[in-house]
Design a protein around this motif. Structure first.
Motif, PDB file in Angstrom:
ATOM      1  N   TYR A   3      50.700  48.288  25.650  1.00  0.00           N
ATOM      2  CA  TYR A   3      50.956  48.899  26.947  1.00  0.00           C
ATOM      3  C   TYR A   3      49.713  48.744  27.820  1.00  0.00           C
ATOM      4  O   TYR A   3      48.606  49.091  27.397  1.00  0.00           O
ATOM      5  N   ALA A   4      49.901  48.216  29.011  1.00  0.00           N
ATOM      6  CA  ALA A   4      48.798  48.111  29.968  1.00  0.00           C
ATOM      7  C   ALA A   4      48.688  49.416  30.732  1.00  0.00           C
ATOM      8  O   ALA A   4      49.696  50.032  31.075  1.00  0.00           O
ATOM      9  N   VAL A   5      47.464  49.837  30.991  1.00  0.00           N
ATOM     10  CA  VAL A   5      47.241  51.088  31.714  1.00  0.00           C
ATOM     11  C   VAL A   5      46.216  50.850  32.815  1.00  0.00           C
ATOM     12  O   VAL A   5      45.087  50.439  32.551  1.00  0.00           O
ATOM     13  N   LEU A   6      46.618  51.107  34.044  1.00  0.00           N
ATOM     14  CA  LEU A   6      45.714  51.027  35.179  1.00  0.00           C
ATOM     15  C   LEU A   6      45.120  52.411  35.440  1.00  0.00           C
ATOM     16  O   LEU A   6      45.672  53.427  35.039  1.00  0.00           O
ATOM     17  N   ARG A  32      38.306  47.018  36.928  1.00  0.00           N
ATOM     18  CA  ARG A  32      37.503  46.033  37.658  1.00  0.00           C
ATOM     19  C   ARG A  32      36.151  45.827  36.990  1.00  0.00           C
ATOM     20  O   ARG A  32      35.561  44.755  37.072  1.00  0.00           O
ATOM     21  N   ASP A  33      35.656  46.876  36.328  1.00  0.00           N
ATOM     22  CA  ASP A  33      34.342  46.861  35.695  1.00  0.00           C
ATOM     23  C   ASP A  33      34.520  47.261  34.230  1.00  0.00           C
ATOM     24  O   ASP A  33      34.982  48.357  33.928  1.00  0.00           O
ATOM     25  N   ALA A  34      34.157  46.373  33.329  1.00  0.00           N
ATOM     26  CA  ALA A  34      34.370  46.618  31.898  1.00  0.00           C
ATOM     27  C   ALA A  34      33.711  47.898  31.420  1.00  0.00           C
ATOM     28  O   ALA A  34      34.196  48.552  30.488  1.00  0.00           O
ATOM     29  N   SER A  35      32.606  48.284  32.054  1.00  0.00           N
ATOM     30  CA  SER A  35      31.904  49.492  31.614  1.00  0.00           C
ATOM     31  C   SER A  35      32.762  50.736  31.796  1.00  0.00           C
ATOM     32  O   SER A  35      32.553  51.745  31.107  1.00  0.00           O
ATOM     33  N   LYS A  36      33.718  50.677  32.727  1.00  0.00           N
ATOM     34  CA  LYS A  36      34.585  51.833  32.978  1.00  0.00           C
ATOM     35  C   LYS A  36      35.543  52.093  31.812  1.00  0.00           C
ATOM     36  O   LYS A  36      36.127  53.175  31.719  1.00  0.00           O
ATOM     37  N   ALA A  37      35.712  51.099  30.944  1.00  0.00           N
ATOM     38  CA  ALA A  37      36.615  51.260  29.804  1.00  0.00           C
ATOM     39  C   ALA A  37      35.888  51.217  28.475  1.00  0.00           C
ATOM     40  O   ALA A  37      36.504  51.045  27.423  1.00  0.00           O
ATOM     41  N   ALA A  38      34.572  51.405  28.506  1.00  0.00           N
ATOM     42  CA  ALA A  38      33.775  51.309  27.276  1.00  0.00           C
ATOM     43  C   ALA A  38      34.218  52.333  26.229  1.00  0.00           C
ATOM     44  O   ALA A  38      34.340  52.010  25.043  1.00  0.00           O
ATOM     45  N   ALA A  39      34.468  53.555  26.673  1.00  0.00           N
ATOM     46  CA  ALA A  39      34.867  54.600  25.722  1.00  0.00           C
ATOM     47  C   ALA A  39      36.222  54.287  25.095  1.00  0.00           C
ATOM     48  O   ALA A  39      36.432  54.496  23.899  1.00  0.00           O
ATOM     49  N   LEU A  40      37.140  53.767  25.887  1.00  0.00           N
ATOM     50  CA  LEU A  40      38.461  53.409  25.364  1.00  0.00           C
ATOM     51  C   LEU A  40      38.369  52.203  24.439  1.00  0.00           C
ATOM     52  O   LEU A  40      39.068  52.132  23.421  1.00  0.00           O
ATOM     53  N   LYS A  41      37.502  51.262  24.769  1.00  0.00           N
ATOM     54  CA  LYS A  41      37.311  50.095  23.900  1.00  0.00           C
ATOM     55  C   LYS A  41      36.803  50.544  22.537  1.00  0.00           C
ATOM     56  O   LYS A  41      37.219  50.011  21.488  1.00  0.00           O
ATOM     57  N   ALA A  42      35.910  51.539  22.545  1.00  0.00           N
ATOM     58  CA  ALA A  42      35.376  52.060  21.285  1.00  0.00           C
ATOM     59  C   ALA A  42      36.468  52.709  20.445  1.00  0.00           C
ATOM     60  O   ALA A  42      36.354  52.795  19.222  1.00  0.00           O
ATOM     61  N   ALA A  48      41.066  44.442  29.974  1.00  0.00           N
ATOM     62  CA  ALA A  48      41.387  43.331  30.866  1.00  0.00           C
ATOM     63  C   ALA A  48      40.730  43.596  32.215  1.00  0.00           C
ATOM     64  O   ALA A  48      40.776  44.717  32.719  1.00  0.00           O
ATOM     65  N   ILE A  49      40.105  42.584  32.776  1.00  0.00           N
ATOM     66  CA  ILE A  49      39.409  42.719  34.049  1.00  0.00           C
ATOM     67  C   ILE A  49      40.309  42.213  35.174  1.00  0.00           C
ATOM     68  O   ILE A  49      40.758  41.068  35.164  1.00  0.00           O
ATOM     69  N   ALA A  50      40.581  43.092  36.137  1.00  0.00           N
ATOM     70  CA  ALA A  50      41.417  42.702  37.270  1.00  0.00           C
ATOM     71  C   ALA A  50      41.213  43.672  38.423  1.00  0.00           C
ATOM     72  O   ALA A  50      41.238  44.886  38.230  1.00  0.00           O
ATOM     73  N   ASP A  51      40.997  43.124  39.599  1.00  0.00           N
ATOM     74  CA  ASP A  51      41.024  43.925  40.819  1.00  0.00           C
ATOM     75  C   ASP A  51      42.489  44.121  41.184  1.00  0.00           C
ATOM     76  O   ASP A  51      43.280  43.171  41.122  1.00  0.00           O
ATOM     77  N   LEU A  52      42.860  45.323  41.576  1.00  0.00           N
ATOM     78  CA  LEU A  52      44.267  45.597  41.832  1.00  0.00           C
ATOM     79  C   LEU A  52      44.788  44.893  43.075  1.00  0.00           C
ATOM     80  O   LEU A  52      45.995  44.847  43.292  1.00  0.00           O
ATOM     81  N   GLY A  53      43.899  44.329  43.861  1.00  0.00           N
ATOM     82  CA  GLY A  53      44.336  43.540  45.002  1.00  0.00           C
ATOM     83  C   GLY A  53      44.453  42.065  44.681  1.00  0.00           C
ATOM     84  O   GLY A  53      44.861  41.266  45.540  1.00  0.00           O
ATOM     85  N   ASP A  54      44.128  41.679  43.453  1.00  0.00           N
ATOM     86  CA  ASP A  54      44.170  40.277  43.025  1.00  0.00           C
ATOM     87  C   ASP A  54      45.416  40.064  42.179  1.00  0.00           C
ATOM     88  O   ASP A  54      45.439  40.361  40.985  1.00  0.00           O
ATOM     89  N   ALA A  55      46.467  39.512  42.791  1.00  0.00           N
ATOM     90  CA  ALA A  55      47.751  39.362  42.110  1.00  0.00           C
ATOM     91  C   ALA A  55      47.645  38.458  40.890  1.00  0.00           C
ATOM     92  O   ALA A  55      48.289  38.707  39.869  1.00  0.00           O
ATOM     93  N   SER A  56      46.838  37.421  40.983  1.00  0.00           N
ATOM     94  CA  SER A  56      46.709  36.482  39.873  1.00  0.00           C
ATOM     95  C   SER A  56      46.068  37.145  38.654  1.00  0.00           C
ATOM     96  O   SER A  56      46.585  37.047  37.532  1.00  0.00           O
ATOM     97  N   ALA A  57      44.947  37.824  38.862  1.00  0.00           N
ATOM     98  CA  ALA A  57      44.266  38.509  37.750  1.00  0.00           C
ATOM     99  C   ALA A  57      45.137  39.626  37.199  1.00  0.00           C
ATOM    100  O   ALA A  57      45.203  39.847  35.985  1.00  0.00           O
ATOM    101  N   LEU A  58      45.826  40.323  38.085  1.00  0.00           N
ATOM    102  CA  LEU A  58      46.678  41.426  37.650  1.00  0.00           C
ATOM    103  C   LEU A  58      47.870  40.907  36.854  1.00  0.00           C
ATOM    104  O   LEU A  58      48.305  41.543  35.893  1.00  0.00           O
TER     105      LEU A  58
END
Length: 291
Positions: A3-6, A32-42, A48-58
């Protein structure tokens, strides 16, 4: 199943991700910044890195998942409605490419109204655009006013004052963000084969009730100081809000007072269990840490 979570760095997205991980589900935290998900990664989440305005990355972030929790995050830059529309368009484009079976959208009370609701009208546009998807079914999780929003009114507690643009006894629908996240995780796991609307709310509240609870928590009398609605825009802009966003917030508050902002009848409801006292206690503790 993944499940993807924004929005995992915010209140609801973090709860969604942690709840799913606790249930043994695979989670892809989209940031957008991997550091924002460091605790969840642990804790075992994929990042996944994606700006919500970037349709391709999203689109890449949404590919191969069973479902995704999505939202239009807040922004304090000028041109808020344009930002909402651009972000919605990128999300819809990404979903068309990735074709996840389902999305759970953080929507809002009164999102069925096309206008007169301030920033909520932008979520109306999001719902309408997601309805155009043919390969993806959406659940619109329409949430009541977040209890945590009261945190912005706590700056004058040392003076015994809780400021409000509402009459002190005016009651409105409220819910804790924790309960919204729990509801979203539940809906993701359940899945859906059609587009649907689910309301999530808790006990009705008012600034008078909040002041009473704060008086108990701080052991000092707290009174509500009512301000006229005409003061909303100059007050918010003095705090750094762009004028257009301040005007949208004023319109939303006026819509709440008029009764325009209300739940649309006939939908499934989820009732949150978190009391206002718990949320206010947490907000007070956070403020104490900042000091």
């Amino acid at each position: 199943m993944t499940y993807a979570v924004l929005g995992v760095s915010g209140h609801t997205g973090k709860v969604v991700a942690e709840t799913l991980l606790e249930q043994g589900k695979r989670v892809r935290a989209v940031v957008r910044d991997a550091s924002k998900a460091a605790a969840l990664k642990a804790k075992g989440a994929e990042v996944a890195i994606a700006d919500l305005g970037d349709a391709s990355a999203l689109s890449k972030a949404l590919s191969g998942v069973e479902g995704a929790y999505v939202l239009i995050p807040p922004s304090f830059a000028p041109g808020f409605r344009d930002y909402q529309n651009r972000t919605t368009d990128a999300l819809v484009s990404a979903a068309k490419q990735a074709q996840p079976p389902q999305l759970v959208l953080l929507s809002s009370i009164a999102a069925h109204q096309p206008a007169g609701t301030g920033p909520i009208a932008g979520i109306h546009y999001t719902e309408q655009q997601l309805r155009t998807l043919t390969k993806t079914h959406s659940t619109f999780l329409r949430a009541a006013y977040f209890m945590e929003n009261l945190g912005s009114s706590l700056g004058m507690l040392n003076d015994g004052v809780l400021p409000s643009f509402f009459p002190a006894d005016f009651e409105f629908e409220m819910v804790a963000t924790h309960d919204v996240g729990i509801a979203a995780a539940k809906l993701l796991v359940e899945g859906t084969s059609k587009t649907r609307v689910v309301d999530v709310k808790g006990p009705r509240g008012s600034f008078a009730k909040a002041a009473q609870v704060l008086s108990e928590l701080t052991a000092k009398p707290i009174r509500v100081a009512e301000a006229p609605m005409d003061a909303a825009v100059p007050t918010l802009t003095s705090f750094g809000f762009p004028t257009d966003l301040a005007e949208l917030y004023r319109d939303m508050m006026a819509g709440m007072l008029s009764g325009l902002i209300r739940f649309e009848p006939g939908h499934e409801q989820i009732i949150g269990k978190t009391p206002l006292k718990q949320v206010l206690a947490e907000l007070l503790a956070q403020n104490a840490k900042v000091r």
